[in-house]
Design an enzyme around this catalytic site. Sequence first.
Site, mmCIF file in Angstrom:
data_model
loop_
_atom_site.group_PDB
_atom_site.id
_atom_site.type_symbol
_atom_site.label_atom_id
_atom_site.label_comp_id
_atom_site.label_asym_id
_atom_site.label_seq_id
_atom_site.Cartn_x
_atom_site.Cartn_y
_atom_site.Cartn_z
ATOM 1 N N SER A 199 31.153 65.863 17.504
ATOM 2 C CA SER A 199 30.275 65.150 16.561
ATOM 3 C C SER A 199 28.946 65.815 16.406
ATOM 4 C CB SER A 199 30.008 63.675 16.721
ATOM 5 O OG SER A 199 29.094 63.227 15.968
ATOM 6 N N TYR A 250 28.185 56.442 22.161
ATOM 7 C CA TYR A 250 29.406 57.441 21.429
ATOM 8 C C TYR A 250 28.995 58.963 21.456
ATOM 9 C CZ TYR A 250 30.988 59.654 17.101
ATOM 10 O OH TYR A 250 31.762 60.132 16.143
HETATM 11 P P1 NAP Z 1 38.495 56.994 11.051
HETATM 12 O O1 NAP Z 1 38.308 57.192 9.515
HETATM 13 O O2 NAP Z 1 38.053 55.717 11.626
HETATM 14 O O3 NAP Z 1 39.694 57.347 11.557
HETATM 15 C C1 NAP Z 1 40.131 57.177 12.965
HETATM 16 C C2 NAP Z 1 41.428 57.547 13.411
HETATM 17 O O4 NAP Z 1 41.731 57.456 14.760
HETATM 18 C C3 NAP Z 1 42.616 56.553 12.946
HETATM 19 O O5 NAP Z 1 43.579 57.423 12.371
HETATM 20 C C4 NAP Z 1 42.757 55.679 13.808
HETATM 21 O O6 NAP Z 1 44.276 55.341 13.637
HETATM 22 C C5 NAP Z 1 42.657 56.690 15.069
HETATM 23 N N1 NAP Z 1 42.360 56.164 16.297
HETATM 24 C C6 NAP Z 1 41.352 55.573 16.662
HETATM 25 N N2 NAP Z 1 41.517 54.888 18.146
HETATM 26 C C7 NAP Z 1 42.785 55.353 18.527
HETATM 27 C C8 NAP Z 1 43.547 55.314 19.586
HETATM 28 N N3 NAP Z 1 43.166 54.703 20.616
HETATM 29 N N4 NAP Z 1 44.693 55.840 19.726
HETATM 30 C C9 NAP Z 1 45.274 56.627 18.688
HETATM 31 N N5 NAP Z 1 44.584 56.631 17.458
HETATM 32 C C10 NAP Z 1 43.316 56.071 17.432
HETATM 33 O O7 NAP Z 1 37.331 58.143 11.683
HETATM 34 P P2 NAP Z 1 37.173 59.540 11.100
HETATM 35 O O8 NAP Z 1 35.666 59.586 10.830
HETATM 36 O O9 NAP Z 1 38.045 60.225 10.446
HETATM 37 O O10 NAP Z 1 36.893 60.172 12.666
HETATM 38 C C11 NAP Z 1 37.862 61.252 13.076
HETATM 39 C C12 NAP Z 1 36.976 62.014 14.402
HETATM 40 O O11 NAP Z 1 35.657 62.603 13.828
HETATM 41 C C13 NAP Z 1 36.619 61.164 15.529
HETATM 42 O O12 NAP Z 1 36.679 61.583 16.621
HETATM 43 C C14 NAP Z 1 35.168 60.749 15.101
HETATM 44 O O13 NAP Z 1 34.255 60.590 16.234
HETATM 45 C C15 NAP Z 1 34.848 62.334 14.300
HETATM 46 N N6 NAP Z 1 33.467 62.422 13.663
HETATM 47 C C16 NAP Z 1 33.494 61.623 12.482
HETATM 48 C C17 NAP Z 1 32.297 61.611 11.696
HETATM 49 C C18 NAP Z 1 32.119 61.087 10.433
HETATM 50 O O14 NAP Z 1 30.997 60.916 9.902
HETATM 51 N N7 NAP Z 1 33.199 60.389 9.837
HETATM 52 C C19 NAP Z 1 31.167 62.387 12.287
HETATM 53 C C20 NAP Z 1 31.165 62.937 13.286
HETATM 54 C C21 NAP Z 1 32.581 63.011 14.123
HETATM 55 P P3 NAP Z 1 44.386 53.838 12.962
HETATM 56 O O15 NAP Z 1 44.069 54.132 11.547
HETATM 57 O O16 NAP Z 1 46.101 53.670 13.096
HETATM 58 O O17 NAP Z 1 43.467 52.898 13.598
#
Ligand code: NAP
Length: 247
Positions: free
Chosen positions: A142, A156
Amino acid sequence: MKTIIITGASRGIGAATALLAAKSGYTVVVNYLKYKEGTEIVANEIERLGSKAFVVQADISKPDEIFHMFSRIDRECGPIYGLVNNAGVLEPQTNVDRMDSERLLRVMQTNVIGTILCAKEAVTRMSIKHGGMGGAIVNVSSIAAKTGSPFEYVDYAASKGAIDTFTVGLAKEVAAEGIRVNAVRPGLVYTDIHASGGETDRVERLKSKIPLKRGGEANEVAEAILWLLSSKASFTTGSFIDVSGGL
Ligand code: NAP
């Protein structure tokens, strides 16, 4: 068809990466924690695109579940080419002086330990030293690793800093074993993760501070991930792509 594993592919960046991977001809192992319906939609779409989907529920914060997930993949999918370490969590926005140890353990267990253990399982299968064919790992870090996320979730941000260091070290360790290891650092991207922090509209509040003056879309992150996985990135390891609109 090469097989890749994407953790947390039921929604958000993981789901977008799974669909782009299917379009690129990969067989996709779609991991999720709880959101079965979303995962089924992603898997059906992968099949509709003419690729194969293999769904595995596993909580990557639990070492045993990671081990069993990879064992199932060995039995039911065969050799793997790549891993996208995407699953990640954050907790409600607060300052460090209000964070308890349970919260810190939850964040670190998923974002750091889970990511490292998934990489470990992938390396033991892909490494030419262990009889594998080589491959690629992409860690989803991130931009918070650079900004520190003060007043929101420094825990985080620190977990993502650990992922950056892990990416650099592992890349050097397994380069001679045919495995490339890289990371993407998304900025503010429209997904559900901001609701976990207690602010569904966080991207809207902060987008004026982004040089490109808008939030990102999950598929824009997926494009960078797919490039890093592909042979087009064959001379790229231990590297980072910031997908953050200039932040
Ligand atoms: P999201 O929409 O909240 O999706 C999170 C995903 O992770 C979901 O598929 C969830 O599964 C899964 N998950 C969470 N805990 C888990 C566990 N213990 N075991 C297996 N799966 C798990 O998040 P996102 O924004 O797409 O984020 C994806 C990645 O990008 C993360 O690493 C996040 O830190 C990073 N990121 C996101 C942003 C942003 O602005 N969105 C920015 C920087 C970095 P379920 O749906 O089944 O709960």
